[in-house]
Enzyme design. Structure first.
Site, PDB file in Angstrom:
ATOM      1  N   CYS A 193      49.119  75.885  41.341  1.00 14.56           N
ATOM      2  CA  CYS A 193      48.278  77.030  41.666  1.00 14.56           C
ATOM      3  C   CYS A 193      47.913  76.977  43.148  1.00 14.56           C
ATOM      4  O   CYS A 193      47.473  75.948  43.645  1.00 14.56           O
ATOM      5  CB  CYS A 193      47.022  77.018  40.800  1.00 14.56           C
ATOM      6  SG  CYS A 193      45.874  78.345  41.220  1.00 14.56           S
ATOM      7  N   HIS A 215      62.663  65.530  44.743  1.00 16.12           N
ATOM      8  CA  HIS A 215      62.246  66.878  45.152  1.00 16.12           C
ATOM      9  C   HIS A 215      61.506  67.610  44.031  1.00 16.12           C
ATOM     10  O   HIS A 215      61.461  68.826  44.003  1.00 16.12           O
ATOM     11  CB  HIS A 215      63.465  67.675  45.640  1.00 16.12           C
ATOM     12  CG  HIS A 215      64.100  67.071  46.862  1.00 16.12           C
ATOM     13  ND1 HIS A 215      65.416  67.254  47.214  1.00 16.12           N
ATOM     14  CD2 HIS A 215      63.577  66.261  47.829  1.00 16.12           C
ATOM     15  CE1 HIS A 215      65.679  66.590  48.342  1.00 16.12           C
ATOM     16  NE2 HIS A 215      64.587  65.973  48.720  1.00 16.12           N
ATOM     17  N   ILE A 237      66.654  69.291  40.994  1.00 13.60           N
ATOM     18  CA  ILE A 237      65.415  69.799  40.429  1.00 13.60           C
ATOM     19  C   ILE A 237      65.663  70.455  39.076  1.00 13.60           C
ATOM     20  O   ILE A 237      64.797  71.105  38.528  1.00 13.60           O
ATOM     21  CB  ILE A 237      64.762  70.800  41.418  1.00 13.60           C
ATOM     22  CG1 ILE A 237      65.752  71.919  41.803  1.00 13.60           C
ATOM     23  CG2 ILE A 237      64.322  70.061  42.688  1.00 13.60           C
ATOM     24  CD1 ILE A 237      65.157  72.946  42.788  1.00 13.60           C
ATOM     25  N   CYS A 249      47.959  81.474  37.467  1.00 18.82           N
ATOM     26  CA  CYS A 249      47.333  80.279  36.895  1.00 18.82           C
ATOM     27  C   CYS A 249      46.553  80.617  35.626  1.00 18.82           C
ATOM     28  O   CYS A 249      45.783  81.572  35.612  1.00 18.82           O
ATOM     29  CB  CYS A 249      46.402  79.675  37.942  1.00 18.82           C
ATOM     30  SG  CYS A 249      45.434  78.272  37.382  1.00 18.82           S
ATOM     31  N   GLY A 296      77.679  62.916  44.492  1.00 15.53           N
ATOM     32  CA  GLY A 296      77.568  64.369  44.652  1.00 15.53           C
ATOM     33  C   GLY A 296      76.482  64.824  45.601  1.00 15.53           C
ATOM     34  O   GLY A 296      75.777  65.782  45.314  1.00 15.53           O
ATOM     35  N   THR A 297      76.343  64.128  46.695  1.00 13.01           N
ATOM     36  CA  THR A 297      75.376  64.590  47.693  1.00 13.01           C
ATOM     37  C   THR A 297      76.022  64.633  49.061  1.00 13.01           C
ATOM     38  O   THR A 297      76.845  63.787  49.393  1.00 13.01           O
ATOM     39  CB  THR A 297      74.090  63.717  47.715  1.00 13.01           C
ATOM     40  OG1 THR A 297      73.293  64.087  48.846  1.00 13.01           O
ATOM     41  CG2 THR A 297      74.383  62.240  47.780  1.00 13.01           C
ATOM     42  N   SER A 298      75.664  65.646  49.839  1.00 14.20           N
ATOM     43  CA  SER A 298      76.181  65.735  51.205  1.00 14.20           C
ATOM     44  C   SER A 298      75.382  64.797  52.103  1.00 14.20           C
ATOM     45  O   SER A 298      75.733  64.616  53.253  1.00 14.20           O
ATOM     46  CB  SER A 298      76.096  67.171  51.707  1.00 14.20           C
ATOM     47  OG  SER A 298      74.759  67.608  51.694  1.00 14.20           O
ATOM     48  N   CYS A 300      43.656  76.802  42.995  1.00 19.28           N
ATOM     49  CA  CYS A 300      42.909  75.621  42.531  1.00 19.28           C
ATOM     50  C   CYS A 300      43.761  74.347  42.573  1.00 19.28           C
ATOM     51  O   CYS A 300      43.292  73.275  42.207  1.00 19.28           O
ATOM     52  CB  CYS A 300      42.351  75.847  41.124  1.00 19.28           C
ATOM     53  SG  CYS A 300      43.580  75.780  39.808  1.00 19.28           S
TER      54      CYS A 300
HETATM   55  N1  LIG Z   1      71.217  71.190  40.642  1.00 17.87           N
HETATM   56  C1  LIG Z   1      70.160  71.174  41.455  1.00 17.87           C
HETATM   57  O1  LIG Z   1      69.061  70.798  41.084  1.00 17.87           O
HETATM   58  C2  LIG Z   1      70.378  71.571  42.889  1.00 17.87           C
HETATM   59  C3  LIG Z   1      71.383  72.495  43.223  1.00 17.87           C
HETATM   60  C4  LIG Z   1      71.539  72.835  44.586  1.00 17.87           C
HETATM   61  C5  LIG Z   1      70.721  72.243  45.532  1.00 17.87           C
HETATM   62  N2  LIG Z   1      69.760  71.351  45.177  1.00 17.87           N
HETATM   63  C6  LIG Z   1      68.933  70.757  46.246  1.00 17.87           C
HETATM   64  O2  LIG Z   1      69.710  70.860  47.396  1.00 17.87           O
HETATM   65  C7  LIG Z   1      69.466  69.863  48.349  1.00 17.87           C
HETATM   66  C8  LIG Z   1      70.865  69.617  48.890  1.00 17.87           C
HETATM   67  O3  LIG Z   1      71.320  68.316  48.965  1.00 17.87           O
HETATM   68  P1  LIG Z   1      72.470  67.720  48.055  1.00 17.87           P
HETATM   69  O4  LIG Z   1      73.104  66.685  48.902  1.00 17.87           O
HETATM   70  O5  LIG Z   1      71.899  67.367  46.742  1.00 17.87           O
HETATM   71  O6  LIG Z   1      73.505  68.888  47.751  1.00 17.87           O
HETATM   72  P2  LIG Z   1      74.519  69.635  48.692  1.00 17.87           P
HETATM   73  O7  LIG Z   1      74.703  70.979  48.095  1.00 17.87           O
HETATM   74  O8  LIG Z   1      74.144  69.529  50.111  1.00 17.87           O
HETATM   75  O9  LIG Z   1      75.894  68.805  48.525  1.00 17.87           O
HETATM   76  C9  LIG Z   1      76.579  68.753  47.307  1.00 17.87           C
HETATM   77  C10 LIG Z   1      77.684  67.734  47.435  1.00 17.87           C
HETATM   78  O10 LIG Z   1      78.287  67.573  46.163  1.00 17.87           O
HETATM   79  C11 LIG Z   1      79.686  67.536  46.309  1.00 17.87           C
HETATM   80  N3  LIG Z   1      80.285  67.967  45.028  1.00 17.87           N
HETATM   81  C12 LIG Z   1      80.467  69.215  44.550  1.00 17.87           C
HETATM   82  N4  LIG Z   1      80.986  69.194  43.325  1.00 17.87           N
HETATM   83  C13 LIG Z   1      81.160  67.884  42.995  1.00 17.87           C
HETATM   84  C14 LIG Z   1      81.650  67.218  41.846  1.00 17.87           C
HETATM   85  N5  LIG Z   1      82.083  67.896  40.764  1.00 17.87           N
HETATM   86  N6  LIG Z   1      81.703  65.860  41.858  1.00 17.87           N
HETATM   87  C15 LIG Z   1      81.261  65.162  42.943  1.00 17.87           C
HETATM   88  N7  LIG Z   1      80.769  65.753  44.045  1.00 17.87           N
HETATM   89  C16 LIG Z   1      80.720  67.095  44.080  1.00 17.87           C
HETATM   90  C17 LIG Z   1      79.984  68.426  47.481  1.00 17.87           C
HETATM   91  O11 LIG Z   1      81.208  68.089  48.101  1.00 17.87           O
HETATM   92  C18 LIG Z   1      78.787  68.126  48.413  1.00 17.87           C
HETATM   93  O12 LIG Z   1      79.040  67.023  49.254  1.00 17.87           O
HETATM   94  C19 LIG Z   1      68.752  68.803  47.602  1.00 17.87           C
HETATM   95  O13 LIG Z   1      67.497  68.744  48.168  1.00 17.87           O
HETATM   96  C20 LIG Z   1      68.583  69.329  46.157  1.00 17.87           C
HETATM   97  O14 LIG Z   1      67.217  69.282  45.793  1.00 17.87           O
HETATM   98  C21 LIG Z   1      69.574  71.018  43.863  1.00 17.87           C
HETATM   99 ZN   LIG Z   2      44.301  77.925  39.470  1.00 15.73          ZN
END
Ligand SMILES: NC(=O)c1ccc[n+]([C@@H]2O[C@H](COP(=O)([O-])OP(=O)(O)OC[C@H]3O[C@@H](n4cnc5c(N)ncnc54)[C@H](O)[C@@H]3O)[C@@H](O)[C@H]2O)c1
Ligand SMILES: [Zn+2]
Ligand SMILES: *[C@@H]1O[C@H](CO)[C@@H](O)[C@H](O)[C@H]1NC(C)=O
Length: 278
Positions: free
Chosen positions: A141, A133, A117, A182, A222-224, A144
């Site tokens: 708001c 997300h 985000i 708002c 980079g996502t769990s 409204c």
């Molecule tokens: N930057 C942002 O916008 C932000 C930050 C934190 C959480 N979120 C939100 O958190 C929720 C969590 O889910 P998610 O899976 O995105 O995050 P998560 O925090 O669950 O997982 C992060 C993953 O990234 C890995 N990681 C960390 N550093 C890394 C790197 N340098 N290179 C590669 N991988 C790396 C970790 O091992 C882990 O598996 C999402 O809905 C997201 O919207 C967003």
């Molecule tokens: Zn409003």
């Protein structure tokens, strides 16, 4: 510790992936918080996780928390907004933006969908980003329902200097009439991110799922892969015949044993080697 032989074969795998990507027809890149970790933005899970006043994220990122204490939830989102505004896109964001340019030029169908985000992909030059997300920089708001973009820093005077993540920080509630309001009807604004318990945009989600299912590669970066329904996109695409390539710190983070390429290491170092550019 990787042996020299192992290191070499990692490099070979990376070259192989790079070549296959440049010959593919359709690629989806799906990113999570890890892609922004090297920009100094804490993740929610894994070794790079941050915490805010000792809360778990699902305790505060939900409509119930906002109802209970809009001040506390606004402090958290003010903190995250300021942190994102101060951060710079890193080499991983840049590699993805350059790969998009490559795909455009080569007639490869490309899509980037992110769970983040923070808008760092856009700031790195990615032109079409599906924000599953939504964004820290959208507000809605509560009276409204109007939705607006908002990059004000701070978003309101009462939040200036607030939001400190330490558990000892001042948490005196800010009166509701001093929280973000708002411009049209002066109702209370909320951060317009998708909170736990709220649905994703259905049309957007299904266009990503459809694209994923028809892709020859889905890159999971980079996502769990623990947050539904985004977590289903890659496994579904796999069942529909796509190959998966996953980029995460180490194998213990792998979300599936069904990936064709697992690329270990910080994605700011690995993605620039794996992704073709012009
Ligand atoms: N930057 C942002 O916008 C932000 C930050 C934190 C959480 N979120 C939100 O958190 C929720 C969590 O889910 P998610 O899976 O995105 O995050 P998560 O925090 O669950 O997982 C992060 C993953 O990234 C890995 N990681 C960390 N550093 C890394 C790197 N340098 N290179 C590669 N991988 C790396 C970790 O091992 C882990 O598996 C999402 O809905 C997201 O919207 C967003
Ligand atoms: Zn409003
Ligand atoms: C994608 O593929 C999965 C598994 O093959 C299937 O269950 C799902 O309905 C498909 N979704 C779309 C939108 O095509």
């Amino acid at each position: 510790m990787a042996t020299r032989g192992q290191k070499q074969s990692d490099e070979q795998r990376l070259t192989e992936l790079h070549d296959k990507l440049s010959q593919s027809k359709r690629v989806l890149v799906l990113t999570g918080a890890g892609v922004s970790a090297e920009s100094g933005i804490p993740t929610f899970r894994g070794s790079t996780a941050g915490s805010w006043r000792g809360f778990t994220i699902s305790e505060l990122a939900c409509p119930e928390a906002f109802q209970r204490s809009p001040s506390q939830v606004w402090e958290l989102y003010h903190y995250r907004r300021e942190k994102s505004l101060a951060a710079k896109p890193n080499l991983a964001h840049v590699a993805i933006a350059k790969f998009e340019q490559f795909c455009l030029k080569r007639g490869i169908d490309f899509m980037l969908a992110t769970q983040n985000i923070d808008r760092l992909h856009q700031r790195a030059g990615s032109s079409r980003v599906i924000e599953l997300h939504r964004s820290l920089f959208l507000v809605r708001c509560t009276a409204c329902d109007s939705v607006t973009e908002n990059y004000d820093s701070p978003i309101c005077e009462a939040l200036r200097g607030r939001g400190d993540p330490s558990p000892q920080a001042d948490s005196t509630p800010i009166p509701e009439d001093q929280l973000p309001r708002c411009a049209g009807c002066s109702g209370l604004l909320r951060p317009y991110v998708v909170w736990f318990g709220e649905p994703l945009n259905e049309g957007e989600l299904s266009s990503v799922q459809e694209f994923a299912n028809m892709s020859d590669f889905v890159l999971v970066v980079g996502t769990s892969n623990a947050v539904y329904p985004a977590a289903m996109i890659a496994p579904d695409a796999r069942r529909s015949g796509a190959q998966l390539a996953e980029f995460n710190l180490d194998a213990s983070c792998s979300s599936s044993n069904d990936v064709s390429y697992f690329v270990a290491g910080p994605c700011g170092s690995t993605l620039p080697k794996a992704l073709p550019r012009l």
